[in-house]
Design an enzyme around this catalytic site. Sequence first.
Site, mmCIF file in Angstrom:
data_model
loop_
_atom_site.group_PDB
_atom_site.id
_atom_site.type_symbol
_atom_site.label_atom_id
_atom_site.label_comp_id
_atom_site.label_asym_id
_atom_site.label_seq_id
_atom_site.Cartn_x
_atom_site.Cartn_y
_atom_site.Cartn_z
ATOM 1 N N TRP A 1 0.836 -1.213 0.000
ATOM 2 C CA TRP A 1 0.000 0.000 0.000
ATOM 3 C C TRP A 1 0.860 1.248 0.000
ATOM 4 O O TRP A 1 0.576 2.211 -0.713
ATOM 5 C CB TRP A 1 -0.966 -0.009 1.183
ATOM 6 C CG TRP A 1 -1.968 -1.125 1.093
ATOM 7 C CD1 TRP A 1 -2.136 -2.139 1.983
ATOM 8 C CD2 TRP A 1 -2.935 -1.346 0.048
ATOM 9 N NE1 TRP A 1 -3.139 -2.975 1.558
ATOM 10 C CE2 TRP A 1 -3.636 -2.510 0.373
ATOM 11 C CE3 TRP A 1 -3.253 -0.675 -1.127
ATOM 12 C CZ2 TRP A 1 -4.654 -3.027 -0.427
ATOM 13 C CZ3 TRP A 1 -4.267 -1.178 -1.938
ATOM 14 C CH2 TRP A 1 -4.950 -2.344 -1.580
ATOM 15 N N ASP B 1 -1.416 7.194 5.998
ATOM 16 C CA ASP B 1 -2.467 6.248 5.636
ATOM 17 C C ASP B 1 -2.680 5.368 6.873
ATOM 18 O O ASP B 1 -1.809 4.581 7.235
ATOM 19 C CB ASP B 1 -2.004 5.407 4.436
ATOM 20 C CG ASP B 1 -3.012 4.311 4.069
ATOM 21 O OD1 ASP B 1 -4.049 4.181 4.749
ATOM 22 O OD2 ASP B 1 -2.734 3.572 3.095
ATOM 23 N N LYS C 1 -11.581 -1.166 7.012
ATOM 24 C CA LYS C 1 -10.658 -1.976 7.806
ATOM 25 C C LYS C 1 -10.919 -1.820 9.303
ATOM 26 O O LYS C 1 -10.395 -2.573 10.088
ATOM 27 C CB LYS C 1 -9.200 -1.612 7.504
ATOM 28 C CG LYS C 1 -8.826 -1.651 6.033
ATOM 29 C CD LYS C 1 -8.678 -3.048 5.490
ATOM 30 C CE LYS C 1 -8.466 -3.055 3.979
ATOM 31 N NZ LYS C 1 -7.379 -2.237 3.505
HETATM 32 C C1 LIG Z 1 -6.817 -1.751 2.217
HETATM 33 C C2 LIG Z 1 -5.820 -0.687 2.282
HETATM 34 C C3 LIG Z 1 -5.731 0.310 1.288
HETATM 35 C C4 LIG Z 1 -6.625 0.318 0.085
HETATM 36 O O1 LIG Z 1 -7.918 0.639 0.442
HETATM 37 P P1 LIG Z 1 -9.062 0.825 -0.647
HETATM 38 O O2 LIG Z 1 -10.128 1.523 0.136
HETATM 39 O O3 LIG Z 1 -9.449 -0.533 -1.107
HETATM 40 O O4 LIG Z 1 -8.534 1.671 -1.756
HETATM 41 C C5 LIG Z 1 -4.779 1.286 1.441
HETATM 42 N N1 LIG Z 1 -3.940 1.309 2.487
HETATM 43 C C6 LIG Z 1 -3.989 0.375 3.455
HETATM 44 C C7 LIG Z 1 -3.039 0.445 4.593
HETATM 45 C C8 LIG Z 1 -4.926 -0.653 3.378
HETATM 46 O O5 LIG Z 1 -4.982 -1.587 4.336
#
Ligand SMILES: *Cc1c(COP(=O)(O)O)cnc(C)c1O
Length: 357
Positions: free
Chosen positions: A100, A167, A191
Amino acid sequence: MKKVHVFNAGPCLLAPEVIDASIDALKDFKGTGVSVLSISHRTKEWEETMNECRALWKELFHIPEGYEVVFLGGGASMQFLYVAMNFLEKKAAYLDTGVWAHKALKEAKGIGDAYAIACSADKNYTYIPTGFEIPTDIDYLHVTTNNTIYGTELKEDLDSPVPLIADMSSDILSRPVDVSKYACIYAGAQKNAGPAGVAVAIIRKDALGKVSRYLPTMLDYRTHIDKESMFNTPPVFSIFVMNETLKWVKAQGGVEAIHKRNLRKAATLYAEIDRNPLFVGTAEVEDRSIMNVCFVMAPGHEDLQDEFMAFAKSKGMVGIKGHRSVGGFRASLYNACTQEDVDALVDCMQEFEKMHR
Ligand SMILES: *Cc1c(COP(=O)(O)O)cnc(C)c1O
């Protein structure tokens, strides 16, 4: 309904209270007689939900004055682009700690000058690099606080001489964060903070407006701040469920109380991985994530992998297959996962050990 233990990496498990409230709202949103799927986002009832959701973020996540909370479509992956568009003028650094993080960096490279300040790809991202110096001539440093696929977590809020952007998709609301150390925090909801379909961004207002490029209306954070995330139709149902999730977090005693439970859940499972001779953890011990626990069969027992997967499934374990780039197993212990779920997985590992003595 079948009794299962859900360890999915995302979309995450949601608390039963959240599911029940969502079912009710699907039928009748706040006594309007209209389903939440059909409610106009311009009604007073909906505006109240939006305001409540924003207020709960500020309260539970201890967001200081000067920050705004926006709800956006496109998931965390779209935030990779937002961040670069809104903050990258000359140069930006990224801590490359996994797929990511790498994708976020790739997106920034398409917008301007961006580079990896440190990278843990040499050991398949099983650790968080340390000892790098943050230069003062960059626009921002981007970190990924929890690396969902590899089960590593950056647990401290770094001291940074430049704006820090994070993020936090897979560990937001799992532990207290010093928001004041960040210029921007974003997360896809699915998540830990709700269902798929909405991302949250928490932005220090004075960090915006420093880039000279043309920003398309929809990709300008200021549009969504000015219009309180209602410039266009927001993802109404996803925000509704996010709000219910935040209400649930509050009822649990807030992020601090949930953090304590999360620490205990993770400690329980890591203790079993370290004790059980059939299994071994993949992440460096000091960087182990409390949200995503990654493990494989111990050397000499690799041939038992499929058998354990089938055994665990027969015991009601759902979603413990590791990501294809790591293999083995991954149990995601997001907020709604209970100690009882974790204990059931540990029992399952112990029973499997007895079968193979
Ligand atoms: C799942 C995830 C993403 C991507 O998320 P989407 O909403 O599917 O674009 C980005 N960063 C992290 C750390 C993730 O776990």
